[in-house]
Design a protein around this motif. Sequence first.
Motif, PDB file in Angstrom:
ATOM      1  N   LEU A  19       0.820  -1.208   0.000  1.00 49.24           N
ATOM      2  CA  LEU A  19       0.000   0.000   0.000  1.00 49.24           C
ATOM      3  C   LEU A  19       0.858   1.263   0.000  1.00 49.24           C
ATOM      4  O   LEU A  19       0.445   2.292  -0.514  1.00 49.24           O
ATOM      5  CB  LEU A  19      -0.937   0.010   1.210  1.00 49.24           C
TER       6      LEU A  19
ATOM      7  N   ASN B 265      -7.531  -1.447  -3.863  1.00 47.64           N
ATOM      8  CA  ASN B 265      -6.677  -0.333  -3.437  1.00 47.64           C
ATOM      9  C   ASN B 265      -5.967   0.397  -4.565  1.00 47.64           C
ATOM     10  O   ASN B 265      -5.046   1.171  -4.315  1.00 47.64           O
ATOM     11  CB  ASN B 265      -5.673  -0.806  -2.389  1.00 47.64           C
TER      12      ASN B 265
ATOM     13  N   ILE C  19      -6.262   4.145  -4.021  1.00 50.52           N
ATOM     14  CA  ILE C  19      -5.370   4.640  -2.970  1.00 50.52           C
ATOM     15  C   ILE C  19      -3.970   4.832  -3.544  1.00 50.52           C
ATOM     16  O   ILE C  19      -3.309   5.839  -3.280  1.00 50.52           O
ATOM     17  CB  ILE C  19      -5.365   3.679  -1.764  1.00 50.52           C
TER      18      ILE C  19
ATOM     19  N   LYS D 123     -10.323   5.696   3.593  1.00 50.42           N
ATOM     20  CA  LYS D 123     -10.183   4.726   4.683  1.00 50.42           C
ATOM     21  C   LYS D 123     -11.544   4.214   5.151  1.00 50.42           C
ATOM     22  O   LYS D 123     -11.630   3.134   5.719  1.00 50.42           O
ATOM     23  CB  LYS D 123      -9.426   5.355   5.850  1.00 50.42           C
TER      24      LYS D 123
ATOM     25  N   GLU E 181     -14.135  -0.384  -3.898  1.00 50.35           N
ATOM     26  CA  GLU E 181     -13.181   0.254  -4.803  1.00 50.35           C
ATOM     27  C   GLU E 181     -13.887   1.084  -5.871  1.00 50.35           C
ATOM     28  O   GLU E 181     -13.372   2.130  -6.282  1.00 50.35           O
ATOM     29  CB  GLU E 181     -12.276  -0.802  -5.448  1.00 50.35           C
TER      30      GLU E 181
END
Length: 194
Positions: free
Chosen positions: A49, A86, A89, A160, A165
């Motif tokens: 991440l 993710n 992100i 968060k 997604e």
Amino acid sequence: GVRFTEDALAYLEYALPAEYSALRLAVDKILLYARTRKGEALDGEDVRLLVPPPEEGDAFPLLSAMWRGDVREMEMHWSSLPGGPNQSIRLLALVAQRIERFLVLRHLQERGHRTESELARASGMHPYAVRMALRESARYFEEELVRFYLEAAELDGRFKSIYREEERREALWLFFLEIATKVARTTRSSAGCG
């Protein structure tokens, strides 16, 4: 110190960037994140991440189009990006990282560093990365870059609490459009002022 699982170390060996400034940013992110873990070892998912894998370089054409304000090209690259958990992100982190570079270079320019080579030495960035960052950020006032950086941080916080997604991608796309539209608007107004 920071402790890593074997999986995390294997991933970092593969994914850490070779460019000094990118490596420094990756290490800084890891160190900051490690403080929140209070001595726990970071595992493979943690570092994935924080440090995008090299094959995510396909995001750079999208980001370049965004900084230029080319929405059509953005759409083309956006639709061809790989999905996955993710991914939003990771893309948001890339944008925040670029904005941070832009702001660092602006600060160094204010302190008297004028040439690309001076900026590269002072920032620890590769000269080509400096040239690209100066070109991409030239269309923005510093206040706009700060606002986008703060919006990226706020969006990261929202991500968060968003677990789907698809919702993250939608919010990220709107943020990218906001940045691109500002570029286009600034470019048009600059052309009319000359």
